[in-house]
Design a protein around this motif. Structure first.
Motif, PDB file in Angstrom:
ATOM      1  N   ALA A 181     -96.072   7.881  16.991  1.00 18.27           N
ATOM      2  CA  ALA A 181     -95.467   9.288  17.234  1.00 18.27           C
ATOM      3  C   ALA A 181     -96.619  10.171  16.769  1.00 18.27           C
ATOM      4  CB  ALA A 181     -94.337   9.409  16.575  1.00 18.27           C
ATOM      5  N   ALA A 182     -97.249   9.833  15.663  1.00 19.56           N
ATOM      6  CA  ALA A 182     -98.166  10.717  15.024  1.00 19.56           C
ATOM      7  C   ALA A 182     -99.205  10.968  15.900  1.00 19.56           C
ATOM      8  CB  ALA A 182     -98.801  10.413  13.644  1.00 19.56           C
ATOM      9  N   ALA A 183     -99.804   9.916  16.714  1.00 18.74           N
ATOM     10  CA  ALA A 183    -100.856  10.186  17.934  1.00 18.74           C
ATOM     11  C   ALA A 183    -100.233  10.831  18.878  1.00 18.74           C
ATOM     12  CB  ALA A 183    -101.177   8.956  18.287  1.00 18.74           C
ATOM     13  N   LEU A 184     -99.273  10.755  19.425  1.00 20.06           N
ATOM     14  CA  LEU A 184     -98.535  11.253  20.572  1.00 20.06           C
ATOM     15  C   LEU A 184     -98.256  13.007  20.613  1.00 20.06           C
ATOM     16  CD1 LEU A 184     -96.755   8.228  22.422  1.00 20.06           C
ATOM     17  CD2 LEU A 184     -99.336   9.248  22.753  1.00 20.06           C
ATOM     18  N   PHE A 185     -97.587  13.212  19.261  1.00 25.81           N
ATOM     19  CA  PHE A 185     -96.744  14.512  19.252  1.00 25.81           C
ATOM     20  C   PHE A 185     -97.808  15.520  19.377  1.00 25.81           C
ATOM     21  CE2 PHE A 185     -95.479  17.645  16.509  1.00 25.81           C
ATOM     22  CZ  PHE A 185     -93.973  18.168  16.935  1.00 25.81           C
ATOM     23  N   PRO A 186     -98.935  15.585  18.596  1.00 24.75           N
ATOM     24  CA  PRO A 186    -100.071  16.573  18.742  1.00 24.75           C
ATOM     25  C   PRO A 186    -100.332  16.956  20.240  1.00 24.75           C
ATOM     26  CG  PRO A 186    -100.490  15.321  16.865  1.00 24.75           C
ATOM     27  CD  PRO A 186     -99.573  14.587  17.530  1.00 24.75           C
ATOM     28  N   ALA A 187    -100.828  15.787  20.908  1.00 23.82           N
ATOM     29  CA  ALA A 187    -101.287  15.866  22.292  1.00 23.82           C
ATOM     30  C   ALA A 187     -99.977  16.258  23.062  1.00 23.82           C
ATOM     31  CB  ALA A 187    -101.416  14.376  22.557  1.00 23.82           C
ATOM     32  N   GLY A 188     -98.860  15.979  22.627  1.00 25.48           N
ATOM     33  CA  GLY A 188     -97.813  16.706  23.424  1.00 25.48           C
ATOM     34  C   GLY A 188     -97.879  18.238  23.259  1.00 25.48           C
ATOM     35  N   VAL A 189     -97.813  18.657  22.063  1.00 32.73           N
ATOM     36  CA  VAL A 189     -97.989  19.913  21.685  1.00 32.73           C
ATOM     37  C   VAL A 189     -99.024  20.554  22.581  1.00 32.73           C
ATOM     38  CG1 VAL A 189     -98.080  21.717  20.064  1.00 32.73           C
ATOM     39  CG2 VAL A 189     -96.768  19.742  19.720  1.00 32.73           C
ATOM     40  N   TRP A 190    -100.184  20.002  22.499  1.00 27.85           N
ATOM     41  CA  TRP A 190    -101.394  20.492  23.254  1.00 27.85           C
ATOM     42  C   TRP A 190    -101.175  20.822  24.849  1.00 27.85           C
ATOM     43  CZ3 TRP A 190    -105.502  23.221  23.123  1.00 27.85           C
ATOM     44  CH2 TRP A 190    -106.586  23.233  24.370  1.00 27.85           C
ATOM     45  N   LEU A 191    -100.680  19.981  25.423  1.00 27.75           N
ATOM     46  CA  LEU A 191    -100.407  19.865  26.778  1.00 27.75           C
ATOM     47  C   LEU A 191     -99.377  20.872  27.173  1.00 27.75           C
ATOM     48  CD1 LEU A 191    -100.605  16.085  27.683  1.00 27.75           C
ATOM     49  CD2 LEU A 191    -102.224  17.729  28.075  1.00 27.75           C
ATOM     50  N   LEU A 192     -98.474  21.016  26.095  1.00 30.24           N
ATOM     51  CA  LEU A 192     -97.354  22.239  26.433  1.00 30.24           C
ATOM     52  C   LEU A 192     -97.984  23.514  26.392  1.00 30.24           C
ATOM     53  CD1 LEU A 192     -94.231  21.043  24.346  1.00 30.24           C
ATOM     54  CD2 LEU A 192     -94.452  21.039  26.905  1.00 30.24           C
ATOM     55  N   VAL A 193     -99.003  23.519  25.485  1.00 31.84           N
ATOM     56  CA  VAL A 193     -99.556  24.776  25.386  1.00 31.84           C
ATOM     57  C   VAL A 193    -100.294  25.306  26.701  1.00 31.84           C
ATOM     58  CG1 VAL A 193    -101.503  26.084  24.087  1.00 31.84           C
ATOM     59  CG2 VAL A 193     -99.475  25.026  22.645  1.00 31.84           C
TER      60      VAL A 193
END
Length: 347
Positions: free
Chosen positions: A71-83
């Motif tokens: 989750a720590a790996a995927l969560f920031p990537a998800g935020v980035w893709l949402l931006v």
């Protein structure tokens, strides 16, 4: 003194972008995909040195929140893709309002998230429990400063360089004495820009591995060489060409720096040539028997001949118009010099 366009008409107040933007789009796509990959890869590639639950939030200097490693790996990537998706929607439905800050937001947010992810990995590296993670300190301030700097530099590099639109036609009257003239154009090679983005990401990956405490995984020779190559390629991938009453100005790279300046007194003539990559001797910044060539795309090029017998060639849009204005400036400079010589006869 009145500013004039090269056709003798007032400069338009409508800001427009000159030159191709395909390279910027591809480079942006590489940046978005590359940052997402780095955000996921940084913790997962260090899985064997991280606890199953990693600290992800600190209160003061003590960790007080955690996430599973995946989750720590995927969560920031998800935020980035949402931006990125939000900005893409803004460009689709509100392009006028969104275009100016898209680049700075992507640059600043990407650096912020990547720096934060590297700090999380470093704090948890070789710890048995997330509660034992190292405290956060000055690195937080450095990450914020780096993100702000990235945003400012991107804004400076992507802001419109001109407020006029070149119009066809190269029949120009000779500028009157004291009249100011200006012609602006640009050109870019999108493959070179994409190559610079890829090399830049490789350089950033090395820095992030080091920032995450994994210096043993960094090949510093390759990282440094890729960073230098990215800068050189970026500088050679685009030009901003300006003709004013002080001569020819050719700025390199996204910031238009460095600048090569040739005054009218240094020039003999200007013309337009249509060149291919083979005829130009290759792509990018070239020094050959005829002089210096900045070749970014096949087609029309502005060619000036200097009084030293060398030529300077640059591929640029609307080259015919720029050559016509330069020839007018060269003629005016010669007439002025002749008039001064005639009014001051030798004793």
């Amino acid at each position: 003194m009145k500013d004039e366009e090269t056709a003798g008409e007032p400069v338009s107040d409508r800001p427009v972008r000159l030159g191709p933007v395909r390279g910027a789009r591809w480079a942006t796509a590489v940046w978005i995909v590359g940052v997402a990959a780095l955000l996921v890869a940084l913790p997962l590639t260090a899985r064997d040195r991280l606890p199953e639950q990693v600290a992800t939030h600190w209160s003061g200097s003590r960790p007080d929140g955690s996430m599973p490693l995946t989750a720590a790996a995927l969560f920031p990537a998800g935020v980035w893709l949402l931006v990125a998706a939000g900005l893409a929607l803004g460009l689709r439905f509100r392009p006028g309002r969104t275009r100016g800050f898209t680049g700075p937001v992507l640059a600043g947010t990407g650096v912020l998230l990547a720096g934060a992810q590297a700090s999380v990995v470093r704090a948890n590296l070789d710890r048995a429990r997330w509660q034992d993670a190292a405290p956060m300190g000055v690195e937080v301030v450095l990450i914020i400063l780096a993100a702000g700097l990235a945003g400012v530099l991107t804004w400076l590099a992507t802001r419109p360089a001109a407020t006029e639109t070149p119009r066809p036609g190269a029949q120009l009257p000779a500028p009157a004495p004291g009249e100011r003239v200006v012609w602006l154009s640009r050109a870019a090679n999108h493959w070179m820009q994409v190559g610079a983005a890829v090399l830049g990401l490789f350089f950033a990956a090395g820095l992030l591995l080091a920032a995450g405490g994994r210096t043993d995984s960094v090949d510093w020779a390759s990282v440094v060489l890729s960073g230098l190559a990215a800068v050189v390629l970026l500088l050679c991938s685009s030009v901003r060409v300006r003709v004013t009453d002080t001569g020819l100005h050719v700025g390199f790279g996204p910031f238009g720096r460095p600048v090569r300046h040739l005054a009218p007194t240094e020039l003999v003539s200007a013309r337009v040539e249509r060149l291919s990559g083979r005829q130009a001797g290759g792509w990018g910044y070239r020094i050959n028997g005829r002089g210096t060539t900045v070749f970014l795309r096949r087609g029309e090029c502005l060619v000036v001949r200097t009084r030293r017998g060398t030529e300077f060639t640059v591929s640029v849009d609307d080259a015919e118009r720029g050559a016509a204005l330069l020839n007018s400036l060269i003629a005016r400079t010669a007439d002025t010099a002749a008039h001064r010589a005639g009014s001051h006869p030798a004793p």
